[in-house]
Enzyme design. Structure first.
Site, PDB file in Angstrom:
ATOM      1  CE  LYS A 176     -53.711 -27.345  19.280  1.00 34.52           C
ATOM      2  NZ  LYS A 176     -54.951 -26.676  19.697  1.00 34.52           N
ATOM      3  N   GLY A 177     -50.010 -31.944  22.812  1.00 35.12           N
ATOM      4  CA  GLY A 177     -49.762 -32.365  24.190  1.00 35.12           C
ATOM      5  C   GLY A 177     -48.296 -32.467  24.573  1.00 35.12           C
ATOM      6  CD  GLU A 230     -47.249 -39.676  21.080  1.00 35.31           C
ATOM      7  OE1 GLU A 230     -47.682 -38.651  21.638  1.00 35.31           O
ATOM      8  OE2 GLU A 230     -47.926 -40.337  20.279  1.00 35.31           O
ATOM      9  CG  ASP A 231     -49.077 -36.330  24.819  1.00 39.10           C
ATOM     10  OD1 ASP A 231     -49.000 -37.403  24.176  1.00 39.10           O
ATOM     11  OD2 ASP A 231     -50.039 -35.547  24.675  1.00 39.10           O
ATOM     12  CG  ASP A 234     -55.203 -44.182  26.607  1.00 49.14           C
ATOM     13  OD1 ASP A 234     -55.256 -45.177  27.334  1.00 49.14           O
ATOM     14  OD2 ASP A 234     -56.180 -43.425  26.439  1.00 49.14           O
ATOM     15  CE  LYS A 262     -54.431 -42.566  30.664  1.00 49.62           C
ATOM     16  NZ  LYS A 262     -55.739 -42.038  30.176  1.00 49.62           N
ATOM     17  CG  PHE A 283     -58.800 -37.967  30.957  1.00 49.95           C
ATOM     18  CD1 PHE A 283     -58.785 -38.585  29.718  1.00 49.95           C
ATOM     19  CD2 PHE A 283     -58.581 -36.592  31.012  1.00 49.95           C
ATOM     20  CE1 PHE A 283     -58.560 -37.861  28.547  1.00 49.95           C
ATOM     21  CE2 PHE A 283     -58.360 -35.853  29.856  1.00 49.95           C
ATOM     22  CZ  PHE A 283     -58.352 -36.498  28.616  1.00 49.95           C
ATOM     23  CB  VAL A 284     -53.411 -37.539  33.688  1.00 48.07           C
ATOM     24  CG1 VAL A 284     -53.471 -38.590  34.756  1.00 48.07           C
ATOM     25  CG2 VAL A 284     -52.788 -38.115  32.410  1.00 48.07           C
ATOM     26  CG  ASP A 290     -56.398 -31.252  25.682  1.00 49.40           C
ATOM     27  OD1 ASP A 290     -55.756 -32.287  25.397  1.00 49.40           O
ATOM     28  OD2 ASP A 290     -57.443 -30.925  25.109  1.00 49.40           O
ATOM     29  NE  ARG A 296     -53.612 -28.199  24.651  1.00 47.09           N
ATOM     30  CZ  ARG A 296     -53.703 -29.421  24.138  1.00 47.09           C
ATOM     31  NH1 ARG A 296     -52.906 -30.365  24.567  1.00 47.09           N
ATOM     32  NH2 ARG A 296     -54.610 -29.709  23.214  1.00 47.09           N
TER      33      ARG A 296
HETATM   34  P1  IMP Z   1     -53.771 -43.611  22.267  1.00 45.22           P
HETATM   35  O1  IMP Z   1     -53.815 -43.604  20.778  1.00 45.22           O
HETATM   36  O2  IMP Z   1     -55.000 -44.252  22.852  1.00 45.22           O
HETATM   37  O3  IMP Z   1     -52.511 -44.183  22.844  1.00 45.22           O
HETATM   38  O4  IMP Z   1     -53.915 -42.100  22.738  1.00 45.22           O
HETATM   39  C1  IMP Z   1     -52.890 -41.217  22.731  1.00 45.22           C
HETATM   40  C2  IMP Z   1     -53.382 -39.811  22.724  1.00 45.22           C
HETATM   41  O5  IMP Z   1     -54.635 -39.663  23.422  1.00 45.22           O
HETATM   42  C3  IMP Z   1     -52.407 -38.943  23.479  1.00 45.22           C
HETATM   43  O6  IMP Z   1     -51.396 -38.454  22.619  1.00 45.22           O
HETATM   44  C4  IMP Z   1     -53.287 -37.893  24.064  1.00 45.22           C
HETATM   45  O7  IMP Z   1     -53.461 -36.847  23.139  1.00 45.22           O
HETATM   46  C5  IMP Z   1     -54.624 -38.570  24.273  1.00 45.22           C
HETATM   47  N1  IMP Z   1     -54.771 -39.062  25.677  1.00 45.22           N
HETATM   48  C6  IMP Z   1     -54.797 -40.340  26.094  1.00 45.22           C
HETATM   49  N2  IMP Z   1     -54.946 -40.407  27.428  1.00 45.22           N
HETATM   50  C7  IMP Z   1     -55.015 -39.135  27.865  1.00 45.22           C
HETATM   51  C8  IMP Z   1     -55.161 -38.552  29.168  1.00 45.22           C
HETATM   52  O8  IMP Z   1     -55.247 -39.203  30.220  1.00 45.22           O
HETATM   53  N3  IMP Z   1     -55.191 -37.184  29.215  1.00 45.22           N
HETATM   54  C9  IMP Z   1     -55.084 -36.401  28.101  1.00 45.22           C
HETATM   55  N4  IMP Z   1     -54.949 -36.912  26.873  1.00 45.22           N
HETATM   56  C10 IMP Z   1     -54.905 -38.275  26.750  1.00 45.22           C
END
Ligand code: IMP
Length: 310
Positions: A176-177, A230-231, A234, A262, A283-284, A290, A296
């Site tokens: 949902k981000g 994508e939001d 990470d 990130k 963490f943002v 969220d 959100r």
């Molecule tokens: P990844 O698979 O580790 O790249 O994570 C991606 C997903 O983790 C994002 O789509 C977010 O839903 C969540 N996420 C990663 N970092 C953050 C953050 O700092 N705040 C909120 N959600 C995050």
């Protein structure tokens, strides 16, 4: 005491030093509690400030300056001098007189006399969130302001519109981000776009199995130009698996647009074609992102207090 003519004043104004720039120096000895509070709010929003930046001569006796005015703050980002005031009428009248003189003598500068209600309103007007945000207990500070997001999303939309000229791309968002980003980005793309959404379950340690889809795409993406929105990226694991899934449906092309990168935490090397902002390893929350389903709805991106995550 001789009165200073307008011409004389203008000449002196022309000799005034240029406005200060750069960052503030710590520690600062504030004269009033209201100044401490204002500086704290500016810090929260990440707005650079300089305390008592410079003095503006107001009256002269020959060559000698007999009255000057030193505003409390200069905010380089807004190119604005700020003098704080309380509601006490006697002080306000005196400050108003000085402000009038400063404006007359130095018409090129922006200066405001603000009480607390005024400055919260002013900051909100410049996109530094609703004033209540400064009181959010779980938030460390604002990382990216609403106006910075607005500007950058506009730039991304314009770039995407140029790059896809003559095409009708399909924007795919992962819920949902991505909600806020998708809604804003969409309105800055001047092409006949269509949109669709995927919802997936978040992985728990295991990233090797098939993607667990909670809501699949409604539209067929075969031979379409797909832009995955994508939001935040990470570790890159989520994106990597979503890309694999989308490629398996044979789009004509597949690119990625993410608001936040990130990068320091990346484990999988995923291609990012459009990036809003690079963010530090924090963490943002906000603007769709969220923490335990909260925050959100913040209009900016903020760093969550670290103690909540341990
Ligand atoms: P990844 O698979 O580790 O790249 O994570 C991606 C997903 O983790 C994002 O789509 C977010 O839903 C969540 N996420 C990663 N970092 C953050 C953050 O700092 N705040 C909120 N959600 C995050």
């Amino acid at each position: 005491m001789p009165r200073v003519s307008r011409r004389g004043r203008a000449t002196r104004a022309a000799k005034a030093p240029p406005p200060p720039t750069g960052t503030r120096e710590a520690p600062v000895q504030f004269a009033h509690e209201s100044e401490v509070e204002f500086a704290r709010i500016l810090d929260f929003y990440g707005i650079t400030w300089i305390y008592e930046p410079r003095s503006f001569p107001l009256r002269w006796d020959g060559e000698r300056i007999v009255e000057a005015f030193t505003p409390d703050f200069f905010l380089p980002d807004l190119n604005l001098y700020v003098e704080l005031t309380t509601m006490r009428q006697r002080l306000a009248t005196e400050k108003n007189r000085k402000m009038r003189l400063v404006r007359e003598l130095y018409p090129e500068i922006q200066i405001r006399l603000l009480n607390k209600k005024d400055y919260l309103r002013l900051l909100a007007k410049y996109g530094y969130g609703p004033p209540e945000a400064a009181k959010l207990p779980d938030i460390e500070r604002v990382l990216i302001t609403a106006s910075q997001i607005e500007r950058r999303v506009g730039e991304l939309g314009a770039q995407i519109s140029r790059d896809y000229t003559g095409e009708a791309p399909m924007l795919v968002g992962v819920l949902k981000g991505v909600l806020c980003f998708m809604a804003d980005l969409l309105r800055h793309i001047s092409l006949p776009v269509s949109i669709d959404f995927l919802a997936i379950s978040s992985y728990e340690g295991d990233s090797s199995g098939p993607l667990s889809i909670l809501k699949d795409l409604d539209l067929n993406i075969e031979q379409r130009h797909v832009l995955l929105v994508e939001d935040i990226v990470d570790t890159g694991m989520t994106l990597n698996r979503v890309l694999e899934y989308l490629w398996s449906q044979q789009p004509a092309s597949l690119k990625v647009c993410c608001l936040l990168d990130k990068r320091a935490r990346r484990l999988v090397d995923v291609p990012l074609d459009y990036i809003g902002f690079e963010v530090p390893d924090e963490f943002v929350v906000g603007y769709g992102l969220d923490y335990q389903q909260r925050y959100r709805n913040l209009p900016f991106v903020a760093i969550l207090k670290e103690e909540l995550l341990v």
